[in-house]
Scaffold this active site. Structure first.
Site, PDB file in Angstrom:
ATOM      1  N   LYS A 172      36.765  48.908  36.065  1.00 52.86           N
ATOM      2  CA  LYS A 172      38.222  49.034  36.242  1.00 52.86           C
ATOM      3  C   LYS A 172      38.939  48.075  35.286  1.00 52.86           C
ATOM      4  O   LYS A 172      38.922  46.867  35.470  1.00 52.86           O
ATOM      5  CB  LYS A 172      38.637  48.682  37.674  1.00 52.86           C
ATOM      6  CG  LYS A 172      40.087  49.072  37.922  1.00 52.86           C
ATOM      7  CD  LYS A 172      40.807  48.180  38.903  1.00 52.86           C
ATOM      8  CE  LYS A 172      41.655  47.132  38.269  1.00 52.86           C
ATOM      9  NZ  LYS A 172      42.735  47.549  37.399  1.00 52.86           N
ATOM     10  N   GLY A 225      40.097  37.367  35.597  1.00 52.57           N
ATOM     11  CA  GLY A 225      41.537  37.515  35.804  1.00 52.57           C
ATOM     12  C   GLY A 225      42.108  36.221  36.342  1.00 52.57           C
ATOM     13  O   GLY A 225      41.548  35.144  36.127  1.00 52.57           O
ATOM     14  N   SER A 226      43.202  36.337  37.064  1.00 51.05           N
ATOM     15  CA  SER A 226      43.905  35.134  37.518  1.00 51.05           C
ATOM     16  C   SER A 226      43.243  34.550  38.771  1.00 51.05           C
ATOM     17  O   SER A 226      42.497  35.239  39.484  1.00 51.05           O
ATOM     18  CB  SER A 226      45.358  35.481  37.824  1.00 51.05           C
ATOM     19  OG  SER A 226      45.396  36.405  38.887  1.00 51.05           O
ATOM     20  N   GLY A 230      41.399  36.541  41.811  1.00 50.81           N
ATOM     21  CA  GLY A 230      39.971  36.221  41.897  1.00 50.81           C
ATOM     22  C   GLY A 230      39.604  35.738  43.288  1.00 50.81           C
ATOM     23  O   GLY A 230      38.589  36.170  43.857  1.00 50.81           O
ATOM     24  N   GLU A 247      35.536  34.757  36.595  1.00 54.03           N
ATOM     25  CA  GLU A 247      36.059  33.897  35.527  1.00 54.03           C
ATOM     26  C   GLU A 247      37.573  33.987  35.610  1.00 54.03           C
ATOM     27  O   GLU A 247      38.135  35.076  35.541  1.00 54.03           O
ATOM     28  CB  GLU A 247      35.564  34.343  34.147  1.00 54.03           C
ATOM     29  CG  GLU A 247      34.126  33.960  33.859  1.00 54.03           C
ATOM     30  CD  GLU A 247      33.843  32.476  33.964  1.00 54.03           C
ATOM     31  OE1 GLU A 247      34.781  31.658  33.820  1.00 54.03           O
ATOM     32  OE2 GLU A 247      32.682  32.123  34.228  1.00 54.03           O
ATOM     33  N   CYS A 281      42.432  32.566  28.071  1.00 50.92           N
ATOM     34  CA  CYS A 281      42.115  31.676  29.195  1.00 50.92           C
ATOM     35  C   CYS A 281      41.698  30.306  28.674  1.00 50.92           C
ATOM     36  O   CYS A 281      41.804  29.315  29.379  1.00 50.92           O
ATOM     37  CB  CYS A 281      41.010  32.286  30.036  1.00 50.92           C
ATOM     38  SG  CYS A 281      39.597  32.782  29.069  1.00 50.92           S
ATOM     39  N   GLN A 328      54.349  39.708  31.894  1.00 48.33           N
ATOM     40  CA  GLN A 328      53.920  38.419  31.353  1.00 48.33           C
ATOM     41  C   GLN A 328      55.089  37.696  30.688  1.00 48.33           C
ATOM     42  O   GLN A 328      55.220  36.470  30.791  1.00 48.33           O
ATOM     43  CB  GLN A 328      52.768  38.618  30.357  1.00 48.33           C
ATOM     44  CG  GLN A 328      52.193  37.312  29.828  1.00 48.33           C
ATOM     45  CD  GLN A 328      51.662  36.395  30.928  1.00 48.33           C
ATOM     46  OE1 GLN A 328      50.874  36.814  31.766  1.00 48.33           O
ATOM     47  NE2 GLN A 328      52.095  35.149  30.938  1.00 48.33           N
ATOM     48  N   GLU A 379      48.927  27.333  34.983  1.00 43.48           N
ATOM     49  CA  GLU A 379      48.633  28.223  33.861  1.00 43.48           C
ATOM     50  C   GLU A 379      49.825  29.151  33.636  1.00 43.48           C
ATOM     51  O   GLU A 379      50.283  29.818  34.563  1.00 43.48           O
ATOM     52  CB  GLU A 379      47.395  29.073  34.141  1.00 43.48           C
ATOM     53  CG  GLU A 379      47.030  29.927  32.943  1.00 43.48           C
ATOM     54  CD  GLU A 379      45.873  30.883  33.205  1.00 43.48           C
ATOM     55  OE1 GLU A 379      45.902  31.584  34.217  1.00 43.48           O
ATOM     56  OE2 GLU A 379      44.950  30.922  32.372  1.00 43.48           O
TER      57      GLU A 379
HETATM   58  P1  NAD Z   1      45.122  39.571  37.136  1.00 46.31           P
HETATM   59  O1  NAD Z   1      44.431  38.688  38.105  1.00 46.31           O
HETATM   60  O2  NAD Z   1      46.515  39.953  37.390  1.00 46.31           O
HETATM   61  O3  NAD Z   1      44.315  40.956  36.998  1.00 46.31           O
HETATM   62  C1  NAD Z   1      42.956  40.984  36.655  1.00 46.31           C
HETATM   63  C2  NAD Z   1      42.372  42.302  37.123  1.00 46.31           C
HETATM   64  O4  NAD Z   1      42.376  42.324  38.550  1.00 46.31           O
HETATM   65  C3  NAD Z   1      43.166  43.524  36.664  1.00 46.31           C
HETATM   66  O5  NAD Z   1      42.266  44.552  36.328  1.00 46.31           O
HETATM   67  C4  NAD Z   1      43.955  43.880  37.912  1.00 46.31           C
HETATM   68  O6  NAD Z   1      44.337  45.228  37.972  1.00 46.31           O
HETATM   69  C5  NAD Z   1      42.946  43.534  38.987  1.00 46.31           C
HETATM   70  N1  NAD Z   1      43.525  43.357  40.337  1.00 46.31           N
HETATM   71  C6  NAD Z   1      44.813  43.089  40.670  1.00 46.31           C
HETATM   72  N2  NAD Z   1      44.934  43.014  42.020  1.00 46.31           N
HETATM   73  C7  NAD Z   1      43.713  43.229  42.526  1.00 46.31           C
HETATM   74  C8  NAD Z   1      43.189  43.263  43.859  1.00 46.31           C
HETATM   75  N3  NAD Z   1      43.967  43.075  44.924  1.00 46.31           N
HETATM   76  N4  NAD Z   1      41.862  43.485  44.022  1.00 46.31           N
HETATM   77  C9  NAD Z   1      41.059  43.658  42.971  1.00 46.31           C
HETATM   78  N5  NAD Z   1      41.500  43.653  41.674  1.00 46.31           N
HETATM   79  C10 NAD Z   1      42.805  43.437  41.470  1.00 46.31           C
HETATM   80  O7  NAD Z   1      44.945  38.884  35.708  1.00 46.31           O
HETATM   81  P2  NAD Z   1      45.534  39.386  34.296  1.00 46.31           P
HETATM   82  O8  NAD Z   1      47.002  39.116  34.273  1.00 46.31           O
HETATM   83  O9  NAD Z   1      45.051  40.758  33.988  1.00 46.31           O
HETATM   84  O10 NAD Z   1      44.794  38.389  33.285  1.00 46.31           O
HETATM   85  C11 NAD Z   1      45.233  37.102  33.026  1.00 46.31           C
HETATM   86  C12 NAD Z   1      44.362  36.087  33.752  1.00 46.31           C
HETATM   87  O11 NAD Z   1      43.007  36.266  33.374  1.00 46.31           O
HETATM   88  C13 NAD Z   1      44.689  34.655  33.369  1.00 46.31           C
HETATM   89  O12 NAD Z   1      44.695  33.850  34.529  1.00 46.31           O
HETATM   90  C14 NAD Z   1      43.543  34.246  32.447  1.00 46.31           C
HETATM   91  O13 NAD Z   1      43.271  32.870  32.391  1.00 46.31           O
HETATM   92  C15 NAD Z   1      42.428  35.000  33.056  1.00 46.31           C
HETATM   93  N6  NAD Z   1      41.326  35.160  32.107  1.00 46.31           N
HETATM   94  C16 NAD Z   1      40.188  34.425  32.309  1.00 46.31           C
HETATM   95  C17 NAD Z   1      39.139  34.528  31.416  1.00 46.31           C
HETATM   96  C18 NAD Z   1      37.878  33.757  31.642  1.00 46.31           C
HETATM   97  O14 NAD Z   1      36.829  34.188  31.173  1.00 46.31           O
HETATM   98  N7  NAD Z   1      37.928  32.636  32.344  1.00 46.31           N
HETATM   99  C19 NAD Z   1      39.241  35.380  30.308  1.00 46.31           C
HETATM  100  C20 NAD Z   1      40.417  36.101  30.132  1.00 46.31           C
HETATM  101  C21 NAD Z   1      41.454  35.994  31.041  1.00 46.31           C
END
Ligand code: NAD
Length: 477
Positions: A172, A225-226, A230, A247, A281, A328, A379
């Site tokens: 996804k 993700g965030s 997470g 992550e 990130c 964003q 962040e």
């Molecule tokens: P996000 O948490 O908004 O979304 C990440 C993913 O989770 C998306 O696919 C989203 O659709 C999905 N999602 C949203 N709600 C959900 C739920 N209730 N259940 C399951 N999945 C759900 O993050 P984003 O805005 O897409 O990305 C930015 C974040 O990602 C930043 O915090 C960044 O630091 C982090 N990031 C971390 C790394 C790493 O490896 N540490 C790498 C890249 C980005």
């Protein structure tokens, strides 16, 4: 003709209602349209992945090598075209986007080779005549939830090891980047996998992502993700006993000591904080500078920022593209407002930049901030950084570690003593000396500590920990 980005479930492309895929550099010209998958389609993908488990889990290493090598070779051969799609959809500059496409291809090649050398061990037993074998088997059906900021590389570093070690996949992507997800899936669809071994479900996080976290048909979940999302995924998936890898975010410090090569330090800071529009990130969002060189460092950084060109990422000479989405951009602008309201001093930027087309173009923004200002602690995930002075190395290290995050940290210094101490004492998963905090190799582990990560590392040979389960076999021949 409008491009259509569809889900790929059980070997079939599935359409649905068209949602515009925004082009952040030109809001009047969408990249294409995508179909949002629903609960029934997500269920079909999970069923298909479970149905293909036996076929793919028992496939021989050569078959897996051939499939992954095919995908890697095609991505590498088409890296300019895929990079262009990425630049259009996510807004990274064309150079950065082609680099990311190449990296995605290299990751598939790396894991193609890993499929040929899945490790095991043979040990002597404490009981006479008994042999012990340790083997690694697939975890089963893996759910992959990805963010938008590395829309080719992050899916690659999850999908490739999942398939290499014999798992089936339900992927996804973030809703912001369906075109990149579709492009990867389209290549995988021609790689000779059994139907259902790989599925792409383009849909909302709260529908498709939530279902992957809840569903007993998903054995393991790899999420990037965030932090808030997470943590929600972690609670939901571990409640039912699934294996989880997260992550998440960072607030990565770059320490600049008085003995640093200052030009190199400014380059590390500007690259780490602002390239890829600060949407990494591993971005250096906290610049911690020894006070004797603070004024000079700030002056040179501002001069460097003044020379950067913000604009359409497909144009030559552009250093920083747009913010990836309106959501964003709202976050970035709200933090710029918070920084001002809390009394941080705006040293550079803070405003939108006019370009030929209407897009999310935001100037790189630098605050002189206190360690407890929100722009220094939370962040932001945009081209916004905070700079602060430190009394000496020990103070700088303490500031660097004073965060809930622990992804990456950097130091610029010519002192071996301080570099060695920092490498040992920075409370992070990755540490850089005289390099930007962002920018890593694809063949070594990636990940953090503290609030940034959970579970085994991603990438390199360490990926085997998450994507396999160990079996211990005892034999009396
Ligand atoms: P996000 O948490 O908004 O979304 C990440 C993913 O989770 C998306 O696919 C989203 O659709 C999905 N999602 C949203 N709600 C959900 C739920 N209730 N259940 C399951 N999945 C759900 O993050 P984003 O805005 O897409 O990305 C930015 C974040 O990602 C930043 O915090 C960044 O630091 C982090 N990031 C971390 C790394 C790493 O490896 N540490 C790498 C890249 C980005």
């Amino acid at each position: 003709m409008t491009l259509q980005f569809k889900s790929y479930i059980n070997g079939e492309w599935l359409g649905g209602n068209g949602v515009a895929d925004e082009n952040p550099s030109d809001l009047a010209t969408p990249v294409g349209e995508y179909a949002l998958a629903d609960v029934a389609q997500t269920q079909a993908a999970i069923d298909a992945a479970n149905g293909a488990r036996a076929a793919w889990g028992m496939s021989n290493p050569q078959q897996r090598f051939d499939a992954l090598d095919f995908v890697g070779s095609e991505i590498l051969a088409r890296k300019e075209e895929l990079g262009r799609l990425l630049a259009l959809e996510e807004g990274k500059t064309l150079g950065e986007s082609i680099g990311e496409a190449a990296r995605a291809g290299q990751i598939f090649k790396f894991f193609a080779a890993e499929a040929l050398r899945i490790p095991g061990e043979k040990l002597a037993s404490t009981r006479p005549g008994v042999d012990i074998e340790l083997t690694r088997e697939p975890v089963g059906t893996v759910g992959i939830i990805a963010p938008w900021n590395f829309p080719l590389a992050i899916p690659a570093w999850k999908i490739a090891p999942a398939l290499a070690y014999g798992n089936t996949v339900v992927f996804k992507p973030a809703e912001t980047v369906p075109a990149c997800a579709w492009a990867i899936a389209e290549i995988i669809s021609r790689a000779g996998l059994p139907a259902g071994a790989f599925n792409l479900v383009i849909g909302a996080g709260r529908v498709v992502g939530q279902m992957l976290a809840e569903h007993p048909g998903i054995d393991a979940l790899s999420f990037t993700g965030s932090v808030p999302t997470g943590n929600r995924v972690l609670q939901t998936a571990t409640r039912r006993g699934a294996k989880v890898q997260l992550e998440m975010g960072g607030k990565n410090p770059l320490v600049v000591l008085a003995d640093a090569d200052l030009d190199q330090a400014v380059e590390c800071a500007v690259n780490g904080a602002y390239f890829s529009t600060g949407q990494r990130c591993t971005a250096s969002s906290r610049l911690i500078v020894e006070k004797s060189v603070y004024d000079e460092f700030v002056a040179r950084t501002i001069k460097r920022l003044s020379g950067l060109k913000i604009g359409n990422p497909l144009e030559a000479g552009v250093h920083i593209g747009p913010v990836a989405s309106s959501a964003q951009l709202d976050t970035d602008l709200s933090y710029i407002r918070i920084g001002r309201e809390e009394g941080a001093e705006l040293l550079f930027g803070g405003d939108m930049v006019e370009c030929a087309t209407k897009g999310h173009f935001l100037a790189p923004t630098l605050f002189a901030a206190k360690p407890d200002h929100r722009v220094s602690r939370e962040e932001i995930f945009g081209p916004v950084a905070a700079v602060m002075p430190a009394d000496d190395y020990e103070h700088a290290l303490a500031l660097a570690n004073d965060t809930e995050f622990g992804l990456c940290a950097g130091i610029c210094t010519t002192s071996l003593k301080y570099a060695s101490h920092f490498k040992r004492h920075a409370q992070v998963g990755m540490v850089m000396v005289n390099l930007p905090t962002a920018g890593v190799d694809a063949h070594v582990p990636f990940g953090g500590r503290k609030g940034s990560s959970y579970g085994p590392r991603e990438q390199g040979r360490y990926a085997v920990e998450f994507y396999t389960t160990v079996k211990t076999a005892y034999t009396l021949p």
